[in-house]
Motif scaffolding. Structure first.
Motif, PDB file in Angstrom:
ATOM      1  N   ASP A 251     -15.572  -6.526  41.386  1.00 46.65           N
ATOM      2  CA  ASP A 251     -14.218  -6.885  40.987  1.00 46.65           C
ATOM      3  C   ASP A 251     -14.245  -8.336  40.508  1.00 46.65           C
ATOM      4  O   ASP A 251     -14.461  -9.256  41.299  1.00 46.65           O
ATOM      5  N   LYS A 252     -14.011  -8.543  39.223  1.00 44.47           N
ATOM      6  CA  LYS A 252     -14.114  -9.888  38.654  1.00 44.47           C
ATOM      7  C   LYS A 252     -13.104 -10.846  39.271  1.00 44.47           C
ATOM      8  O   LYS A 252     -13.393 -12.024  39.472  1.00 44.47           O
ATOM      9  N   ILE A 253     -11.920 -10.349  39.581  1.00 47.25           N
ATOM     10  CA  ILE A 253     -10.876 -11.220  40.140  1.00 47.25           C
ATOM     11  C   ILE A 253     -11.290 -11.749  41.510  1.00 47.25           C
ATOM     12  O   ILE A 253     -11.138 -12.937  41.806  1.00 47.25           O
ATOM     13  N   ASN A 254     -11.858 -10.879  42.355  1.00 43.32           N
ATOM     14  CA  ASN A 254     -12.325 -11.328  43.671  1.00 43.32           C
ATOM     15  C   ASN A 254     -13.544 -12.227  43.572  1.00 43.32           C
ATOM     16  O   ASN A 254     -13.803 -13.045  44.454  1.00 43.32           O
ATOM     17  N   SER A 255     -14.300 -12.089  42.486  1.00 47.57           N
ATOM     18  CA  SER A 255     -15.536 -12.864  42.319  1.00 47.57           C
ATOM     19  C   SER A 255     -15.289 -14.285  41.818  1.00 47.57           C
ATOM     20  O   SER A 255     -16.147 -15.139  41.940  1.00 47.57           O
ATOM     21  N   HIS A 256     -14.107 -14.530  41.239  1.00 42.13           N
ATOM     22  CA  HIS A 256     -13.836 -15.849  40.646  1.00 42.13           C
ATOM     23  C   HIS A 256     -12.488 -16.378  41.141  1.00 42.13           C
ATOM     24  O   HIS A 256     -11.432 -15.960  40.645  1.00 42.13           O
TER      25      HIS A 256
ATOM     26  N   HIS B  90      -7.520  -3.906  39.941  1.00 39.06           N
ATOM     27  CA  HIS B  90      -7.640  -4.794  41.100  1.00 39.06           C
ATOM     28  C   HIS B  90      -6.446  -4.604  42.038  1.00 39.06           C
ATOM     29  O   HIS B  90      -6.609  -4.510  43.257  1.00 39.06           O
ATOM     30  N   ILE B  91      -5.261  -4.540  41.471  1.00 33.13           N
ATOM     31  CA  ILE B  91      -4.041  -4.419  42.281  1.00 33.13           C
ATOM     32  C   ILE B  91      -4.014  -3.100  43.049  1.00 33.13           C
ATOM     33  O   ILE B  91      -3.635  -3.052  44.221  1.00 33.13           O
ATOM     34  N   TYR B  92      -4.432  -2.021  42.401  1.00 33.64           N
ATOM     35  CA  TYR B  92      -4.329  -0.699  43.012  1.00 33.64           C
ATOM     36  C   TYR B  92      -5.597  -0.268  43.757  1.00 33.64           C
ATOM     37  O   TYR B  92      -5.638   0.813  44.323  1.00 33.64           O
ATOM     38  N   ARG B  93      -6.600  -1.126  43.758  1.00 29.80           N
ATOM     39  CA  ARG B  93      -7.891  -0.747  44.340  1.00 29.80           C
ATOM     40  C   ARG B  93      -7.763  -0.385  45.820  1.00 29.80           C
ATOM     41  O   ARG B  93      -8.342   0.581  46.298  1.00 29.80           O
TER      42      ARG B  93
END
Length: 268
Positions: free
Chosen positions: A6-11, A55-58
């Motif tokens: 998940d790019k959002i969690n990674s950065h 990301h939101i619905y993961r």
């Protein structure tokens, strides 16, 4: 980076931007557009709106997931996977999928590529049509007497044909059965009509966001049969003359005028 990450969690920097935008009520589509403008040469600050939704619905059942979903302008606790549901038999004959829509349309480089929808009134007994230009955000509100396909497409055609041909090139619609008469509409207006995947409203994010603005004037529970054409025109004019951040604080009317002037200059 692996595709499963998940790019959002990674950065963290990207994550902060996304979460702050959600708190402001910004839609994922607008976030993705803003990031492109603010960070044009930063590969970390680059993401599609579909990745933001994923990301939101993961982890939709987690406490954080539920909070993020509630921050969306349009939220559904059970967002369906278009790949799983795309195999369902289409109710509309000869529809052309958004997958076959030319890729450059996604870039919003030219006006005339529209998104369409119906807004449904109280008890599903009334509706109005909405048509929005993907680039200029210029809005057309369509008053309809019923949701029959011939009624809807005839009313759409009547207003679309008042627009210059270069401002009505394509339209992307959802899977509402009211567009079953799409081939007639295409022939009547000269437009190519594409259909979004089932349960994928973000593929028509411009239209969805605009419908949200209209709901400020006509909240859920409104009986559209009691709303006059004059009232709808006033709402249409209000939104077309409202400056938008996504347009660099220009109005949809200003953007549309620029496109018309550009075309007239080219012809001259």
């Amino acid at each position: 980076m692996k595709r499963t990450q998940d790019k959002i969690n990674s950065h963290p920097r990207l994550k902060i931007f996304i979460y702050r935008s959600l708190l402001k009520g910004t839609s994922p589509e607008l976030m993705a557009g803003q990031i492109k403008v603010l960070y044009p040469n930063d590969p970390i600050m680059s993401i599609s709106y579909e990745s933001i939704y994923k990301h939101i619905y993961r982890f939709r059942q987690s406490t954080l997931g539920k909070k993020l979903i509630k921050l969306l302008p349009y939220h559904h606790h059970k967002r369906r996977d278009k790949r799983k549901y795309g195999i369902k038999k289409n109710r509309i004959k000869d529809q052309v999928s958004i997958d076959d829509r030319p890729k450059y349309i996604e870039e919003r480089l030219e006006a005339g590529h529209l998104e369409g929808d119906l807004m449904i009134g109280v008890a599903h007994k009334s509706a109005i049509g909405t048509i929005v230009d993907r680039k200029t955000r210029f809005l057309i509100i369509v008053k309809i007497n019923n949701r029959k396909s011939k009624t809807v497409t005839h009313e759409f055609a009547k207003l679309l044909n008042k627009q210059p041909q270069y401002l009505r090139k394509t339209m992307t619609y959802d899977n509402g059965i009211e567009m079953a008469n799409h081939k007639w509409l295409s022939k009547k207006t000269g437009m190519d009509i594409y259909f979004a995947h089932p349960y994928s409203s973000w593929e028509r994010g411009t239209n969805e966001n605009t419908n949200g603005l209209i709901r400020r004037f006509l909240p859920k529970g409104t009986d559209f049969n009691n709303i006059s054409m004059e009232e709808l025109k006033n709402i249409e004019n209000n939104l077309n003359n409202r400056p938008r951040k996504v347009l660099g604080f220009k109005t949809p009317n200003q953007m549309r005028s620029e496109e018309i002037n550009k075309m007239n200059h080219t012809k001259a």
